[in-house]
Design a protein around this motif. Structure first.
Motif, PDB file in Angstrom:
ATOM      1  N   GLY A 137       0.819  -1.201   0.000  1.00  0.00           N
ATOM      2  CA  GLY A 137       0.000   0.000   0.000  1.00  0.00           C
ATOM      3  C   GLY A 137       0.852   1.250   0.000  1.00  0.00           C
ATOM      4  O   GLY A 137       2.067   1.219   0.232  1.00  0.00           O
ATOM      5  N   ASP A 138       0.190   2.362  -0.250  1.00  0.00           N
ATOM      6  CA  ASP A 138       0.857   3.663  -0.347  1.00  0.00           C
ATOM      7  C   ASP A 138       0.498   4.502   0.867  1.00  0.00           C
ATOM      8  O   ASP A 138      -0.676   4.777   1.121  1.00  0.00           O
ATOM      9  CB  ASP A 138       0.414   4.367  -1.627  1.00  0.00           C
ATOM     10  N   GLY A 139       1.506   4.903   1.633  1.00  0.00           N
ATOM     11  CA  GLY A 139       1.275   5.717   2.818  1.00  0.00           C
ATOM     12  C   GLY A 139       1.632   7.176   2.621  1.00  0.00           C
ATOM     13  O   GLY A 139       1.868   7.877   3.606  1.00  0.00           O
ATOM     14  N   TYR A 140       1.655   7.625   1.368  1.00  0.00           N
ATOM     15  CA  TYR A 140       2.108   8.983   1.025  1.00  0.00           C
ATOM     16  C   TYR A 140       1.617  10.024   2.040  1.00  0.00           C
ATOM     17  O   TYR A 140       0.429  10.017   2.404  1.00  0.00           O
ATOM     18  CB  TYR A 140       1.599   9.356  -0.373  1.00  0.00           C
ATOM     19  N   PRO A 141       2.533  10.889   2.545  1.00  0.00           N
ATOM     20  CA  PRO A 141       3.932  11.041   2.153  1.00  0.00           C
ATOM     21  C   PRO A 141       4.887  10.047   2.798  1.00  0.00           C
ATOM     22  O   PRO A 141       6.084  10.115   2.546  1.00  0.00           O
ATOM     23  CB  PRO A 141       4.244  12.468   2.594  1.00  0.00           C
ATOM     24  N   ALA A 142       4.372   9.147   3.642  1.00  0.00           N
ATOM     25  CA  ALA A 142       5.222   8.091   4.194  1.00  0.00           C
ATOM     26  C   ALA A 142       5.601   7.116   3.076  1.00  0.00           C
ATOM     27  O   ALA A 142       4.948   7.068   2.028  1.00  0.00           O
ATOM     28  CB  ALA A 142       4.482   7.355   5.302  1.00  0.00           C
ATOM     29  N   PRO A 143       6.647   6.304   3.277  1.00  0.00           N
ATOM     30  CA  PRO A 143       7.076   5.360   2.237  1.00  0.00           C
ATOM     31  C   PRO A 143       6.008   4.314   1.922  1.00  0.00           C
ATOM     32  O   PRO A 143       5.086   4.066   2.705  1.00  0.00           O
ATOM     33  CB  PRO A 143       8.318   4.701   2.848  1.00  0.00           C
ATOM     34  N   LYS A 144       6.137   3.690   0.775  1.00  0.00           N
ATOM     35  CA  LYS A 144       5.292   2.551   0.425  1.00  0.00           C
ATOM     36  C   LYS A 144       5.506   1.444   1.449  1.00  0.00           C
ATOM     37  O   LYS A 144       6.566   1.323   2.035  1.00  0.00           O
ATOM     38  CB  LYS A 144       5.589   2.085  -1.005  1.00  0.00           C
ATOM     39  N   SER A 145       4.484   0.612   1.640  1.00  0.00           N
ATOM     40  CA  SER A 145       4.445  -0.288   2.783  1.00  0.00           C
ATOM     41  C   SER A 145       4.830  -1.724   2.442  1.00  0.00           C
ATOM     42  O   SER A 145       4.553  -2.220   1.355  1.00  0.00           O
ATOM     43  CB  SER A 145       3.026  -0.282   3.367  1.00  0.00           C
ATOM     44  N   LEU A 146       5.452  -2.402   3.437  1.00  0.00           N
ATOM     45  CA  LEU A 146       5.704  -3.843   3.386  1.00  0.00           C
ATOM     46  C   LEU A 146       4.661  -4.622   4.179  1.00  0.00           C
ATOM     47  O   LEU A 146       4.668  -5.857   4.176  1.00  0.00           O
ATOM     48  CB  LEU A 146       7.083  -4.157   3.991  1.00  0.00           C
ATOM     49  N   VAL A 147       3.778  -3.929   4.857  1.00  0.00           N
ATOM     50  CA  VAL A 147       2.859  -4.543   5.818  1.00  0.00           C
ATOM     51  C   VAL A 147       1.952  -5.586   5.163  1.00  0.00           C
ATOM     52  O   VAL A 147       1.380  -5.348   4.095  1.00  0.00           O
ATOM     53  CB  VAL A 147       2.000  -3.470   6.509  1.00  0.00           C
ATOM     54  N   THR A 148       1.826  -6.748   5.792  1.00  0.00           N
ATOM     55  CA  THR A 148       0.830  -7.764   5.439  1.00  0.00           C
ATOM     56  C   THR A 148       0.026  -8.077   6.691  1.00  0.00           C
ATOM     57  O   THR A 148       0.603  -8.287   7.760  1.00  0.00           O
ATOM     58  CB  THR A 148       1.496  -9.049   4.916  1.00  0.00           C
ATOM     59  N   SER A 149      -1.298  -8.090   6.576  1.00  0.00           N
ATOM     60  CA  SER A 149      -2.171  -8.361   7.724  1.00  0.00           C
ATOM     61  C   SER A 149      -3.318  -9.267   7.296  1.00  0.00           C
ATOM     62  O   SER A 149      -3.782  -9.202   6.155  1.00  0.00           O
ATOM     63  CB  SER A 149      -2.750  -7.057   8.280  1.00  0.00           C
ATOM     64  N   THR A 150      -3.770 -10.101   8.217  1.00  0.00           N
ATOM     65  CA  THR A 150      -4.945 -10.930   7.971  1.00  0.00           C
ATOM     66  C   THR A 150      -6.096 -10.468   8.862  1.00  0.00           C
ATOM     67  O   THR A 150      -5.893  -9.976   9.973  1.00  0.00           O
ATOM     68  CB  THR A 150      -4.657 -12.415   8.226  1.00  0.00           C
TER      69      THR A 150
END
Length: 205
Positions: A137-150
């Motif tokens: 996902g995109d957290g603009y202006p934060a960096p793009k995300s590596l997060v995976t959640s169930t």
């Protein structure tokens, strides 16, 4: 397209044919369901230019705008679920701000669910309304995300990080056997998510 489209195409395993046109053109939108019970929610209307809160459903031949809308206008959100009457919608932009909003549509009403752990847009999604998989996902202006959640129908659980911080990833499958493909910027990899007992792995191919 940049100006938005209303075009719908249906696939019969060998060829594409035109389906019923969308009620209005949108960009930065999402969809889910099946060919005879499809749904799209929110998105950015190109005329007049504004985010939308509307819910549109498809019966295999034509679209209807539902009488119920999302609680707020939103674009760049994503959906996961089984049909036009069973969808969750997560993340996106509202009034120029990234959201962690998470809601369920049951075919009649919209219910607010536990927010996503991180405010993101253009999240990759897969699964059902009670067994969902969300990643990147995109957290603009934060960096793009590596997060995976169930998602288990009531709460989010952190899972294995995605191999690359990207956004706009396609997704399919389930929480036990998920697939992701593509993404921005310029991703071509297909990744497999495997949940076995308490072990999560993300494999790139």
């Amino acid at each position: 397209g940049a100006g938005g489209l209303t075009t719908i195409l249906e696939w019969d395993s060998s060829s594409w044919t035109a389906g019923g046109s969308l009620p209005f053109a949108t960009i930065y939108t999402t969809g889910g369901g099946t060919q005879t019970a499809a749904i799209t929610m929110g998105g950015f209307r190109t005329s007049p230019p504004a985010s939308s809160a509307s819910i549109r459903t498809y019966n295999g031949s034509s679209w209807s705008v539902e009488g119920t809308s999302l609680p707020s206008s939103r674009d760049s959100q994503r959906q996961y679920g089984e049909s036009s009457s069973s969808q969750n919608v997560v993340g996106g932009w509202t009034a120029g701000s990234i959201q962690n909003k998470h809601e369920n549509w049951n075919g009649t009403t919209v219910t607010t669910l536990t927010g996503y752990p991180t405010a993101l847009s253009e999240i990759g999604t897969a699964g059902t309304v009670t067994a969902g998989l969300c990643f990147t996902g995109d957290g603009y202006p934060a960096p793009k995300s590596l997060v995976t959640s169930t998602w288990d129908g009531s709460a989010w659980t952190a899972a294995g990080d995605y191999p690359t911080a990207i956004t706009s990833v396609g997704g399919s499958g389930s929480t036990t056997a998920g697939l992701s493909f593509g993404g921005y910027p310029g991703a071509t990899a297909t990744n497999h998510y495997d949940l076995a007992a308490s072990t999560q792995t993300l494999t790139t191919s």
